[in-house]
Design an enzyme around this catalytic site. Structure first.
Site, PDB file in Angstrom:
ATOM      1  N   GLU A   1       0.858  -1.186   0.000  1.00 31.88           N
ATOM      2  CA  GLU A   1       0.000   0.000   0.000  1.00 31.88           C
ATOM      3  C   GLU A   1       0.895   1.236   0.000  1.00 31.88           C
ATOM      4  O   GLU A   1       1.544   1.547   0.998  1.00 31.88           O
ATOM      5  CB  GLU A   1      -0.906  -0.008   1.244  1.00 31.88           C
TER       6      GLU A   1
ATOM      7  N   ARG B   1       0.834  10.166   1.009  1.00 35.50           N
ATOM      8  CA  ARG B   1       1.186  11.098   2.095  1.00 35.50           C
ATOM      9  C   ARG B   1       2.388  11.947   1.765  1.00 35.50           C
ATOM     10  O   ARG B   1       2.789  12.783   2.566  1.00 35.50           O
ATOM     11  CB  ARG B   1       1.484  10.314   3.380  1.00 35.50           C
TER      12      ARG B   1
ATOM     13  N   LYS C   1     -11.267  -1.388   5.882  1.00 34.84           N
ATOM     14  CA  LYS C   1     -10.095  -1.244   6.748  1.00 34.84           C
ATOM     15  C   LYS C   1     -10.634  -0.813   8.114  1.00 34.84           C
ATOM     16  O   LYS C   1     -11.464   0.102   8.185  1.00 34.84           O
ATOM     17  CB  LYS C   1      -9.196  -0.169   6.148  1.00 34.84           C
TER      18      LYS C   1
HETATM   19  C1  3PG Z   1      -2.264   3.541   8.309  1.00 31.31           C
HETATM   20  O1  3PG Z   1      -2.446   4.487   7.615  1.00 31.31           O
HETATM   21  O2  3PG Z   1      -2.779   2.459   8.030  1.00 31.31           O
HETATM   22  C2  3PG Z   1      -1.475   3.717   9.560  1.00 31.31           C
HETATM   23  O3  3PG Z   1      -0.769   4.897   9.572  1.00 31.31           O
HETATM   24  C3  3PG Z   1      -0.582   2.588   9.847  1.00 31.31           C
HETATM   25  O4  3PG Z   1      -0.563   2.504  11.210  1.00 31.31           O
HETATM   26  P1  3PG Z   1       0.768   2.082  11.969  1.00 31.31           P
HETATM   27  O5  3PG Z   1       1.806   3.094  11.588  1.00 31.31           O
HETATM   28  O6  3PG Z   1       0.383   2.158  13.436  1.00 31.31           O
HETATM   29  O7  3PG Z   1       1.119   0.705  11.530  1.00 31.31           O
END
Ligand code: 3PG
Length: 218
Positions: free
Chosen positions: A47, A51, A135
């Site tokens: 994914e 960002r 999700k």
């Molecule tokens: C996302 O966008 O899915 C999260 O930022 C991922 O979360 P994590 O950094 O706690 O794994």
């Protein structure tokens, strides 16, 4: 393709992934070596989050140069983001949330898509637009496995990819839940390792995680 067929397609794609790393790529030059490192460790479904300014170019480069990677776009926040992901020809799209505008755009798009939900009301909005693969974000912070089990009561057909606060120590517990298809997270590609170009370290971490998590899925 019917809405149901599209849901089955993304469900299968996520299920086969086991783990979906959430990639935040700051330098375009890191995209291909990072993807190669992940794929070498057995982590193929990636994914690429919208960002950073280079995200779209990074996803394009990975698709061109790492054919074994299954590239999707994450952090899709609105219809424009969705259209950019679809135009790129990625395999799937993921969002942290589910606004009415985004759900409508996604329902009429061909891109297999999973909206983000953290509450029953958000899930009901997603279901109303035909999305039963979602999700669950931010998974740990929004109540963890207990919250997911509670949601499974009124929504038994919903299948989820929990993300947020998941890492080496709790990924297997999430995967053991019957409505969890795969887990997502950034722990397999820490920013510090990417900045350092520690590709061998990322491959080793992925290989070890995939071995134990695949066993947990059985
Ligand atoms: C996302 O966008 O899915 C999260 O930022 C991922 O979360 P994590 O950094 O706690 O794994």
């Amino acid at each position: 393709m019917t809405a149901k067929a599209k849901q089955d397609q993304i469900a299968e794609l996520i299920r086969q992934a086991v783990v979906i790393p959430v990639l935040t790529i700051e330098r375009l030059s890191d995209a291909v070596p990072l993807a190669k490192a992940l794929v070498a460790g057995g982590v193929r479904t990636l994914e690429v989050t919208l960002r950073t300014p280079v995200a779209i170019d990074a996803a394009r480069a990975i698709m061109a140069e790492v054919p074994d990677a299954m590239v999707g776009i994450g952090t899709i926040l609105n219809g424009d983001d969705l259209a950019r992901a679809e135009a790129l020809g990625v395999r799937f799209g993921i969002s942290p949330g589910a606004t009415p505008e985004l759900l409508q755009a996604a329902a009429s798009s061909r891109l297999p898509f999973a909206p983000g939900i953290a509450t029953a009301s958000e899930l009901m909005q997603a279901l109303a637009h035909g999305f039963e693969v979602v999700k669950f974000f931010p998974a740990e912070q929004a109540g963890g496995i207990k919250a997911l089990r509670a949601l499974a009561g009124p929504f038994p057909n919903v299948r989820v990819c929990p993300t947020g606060g998941i890492g080496e120590t709790n990924a297997a517990a999430w995967l053991a839940e019957p409505n969890v298809l795969a887990v997502g997270g950034s722990w397999l590609c820490p920013a510090s390792e990417i900045r350092a170009g520690n590709w061998a370290g990322i491959t080793a971490m992925c290989a070890q995680s995939m071995k134990s998590l695949k066993a947990a899925c059985r």
